[in-house]
Motif scaffolding. Sequence first.
Motif, mmCIF file in Angstrom:
data_model
loop_
_atom_site.group_PDB
_atom_site.id
_atom_site.type_symbol
_atom_site.label_atom_id
_atom_site.label_comp_id
_atom_site.label_asym_id
_atom_site.label_seq_id
_atom_site.Cartn_x
_atom_site.Cartn_y
_atom_site.Cartn_z
ATOM 1 N N GLY A 104 -5.230 -38.266 -61.828
ATOM 2 C CA GLY A 104 -3.821 -38.266 -61.482
ATOM 3 C C GLY A 104 -3.308 -36.869 -61.255
ATOM 4 O O GLY A 104 -4.002 -35.885 -61.474
ATOM 5 N N SER A 106 0.782 -34.658 -60.565
ATOM 6 C CA SER A 106 2.221 -34.660 -60.399
ATOM 7 C C SER A 106 2.555 -33.549 -59.409
ATOM 8 O O SER A 106 2.035 -32.448 -59.520
ATOM 9 C CB SER A 106 2.905 -34.409 -61.744
ATOM 10 N N GLU A 107 3.392 -33.858 -58.457
ATOM 11 C CA GLU A 107 3.811 -32.867 -57.464
ATOM 12 C C GLU A 107 5.330 -32.859 -57.398
ATOM 13 O O GLU A 107 5.964 -33.914 -57.375
ATOM 14 C CB GLU A 107 3.252 -33.210 -56.077
ATOM 15 N N GLN A 118 10.009 -35.588 -57.789
ATOM 16 C CA GLN A 118 8.724 -35.446 -58.461
ATOM 17 C C GLN A 118 7.948 -36.738 -58.257
ATOM 18 O O GLN A 118 8.449 -37.825 -58.545
ATOM 19 C CB GLN A 118 8.904 -35.156 -59.944
ATOM 20 N N PHE A 120 4.441 -38.873 -59.097
ATOM 21 C CA PHE A 120 3.329 -39.013 -60.030
ATOM 22 C C PHE A 120 2.277 -39.909 -59.374
ATOM 23 O O PHE A 120 2.597 -40.992 -58.893
ATOM 24 C CB PHE A 120 3.784 -39.654 -61.349
ATOM 25 N N LEU A 122 -1.352 -41.798 -60.033
ATOM 26 C CA LEU A 122 -2.268 -42.218 -61.076
ATOM 27 C C LEU A 122 -3.341 -43.112 -60.469
ATOM 28 O O LEU A 122 -3.042 -44.141 -59.868
ATOM 29 C CB LEU A 122 -1.525 -42.988 -62.175
#
Length: 130
Positions: A104, A106-107, A118, A120, A122
Amino acid sequence: VVGDFGRGGGYNQTGTAEAMAAWTRAQGPVSLVINTGDNFYEDGLRNGQDPMFEWSFTQVYHQEELQVPFLGVLGNHDYHGNVTAQTSGELIKRDPRFIVHTGGMSEIYQVPPNMTLQFFFLDTNPFIKQ
């Protein structure tokens, strides 16, 4: 958002890429494309030099409007091949737009005029019991 897109340009993949570029020309630029997996059908990639990467990604999403990051995860078909081929960073050297991390990520993106988004990502494949 795209998913199940790694079709070597077939199955309407090329037409979809052209439609994405046309929409962007008409509506304004995009900052990124979110990829939900199954990047290379049917059986993922053999290695980081697999020509399927060029056929299914670089040659299909060649339009100027689509020269943005494609952030994503792996799908079950990607696990049929060599997962490390997509996550080792070798493909980023070939085309820096293709960004996939195993597990995973996060950007965070700033969106004008003053919004922060943001995302996420996964990869749930490792949680599937065989």
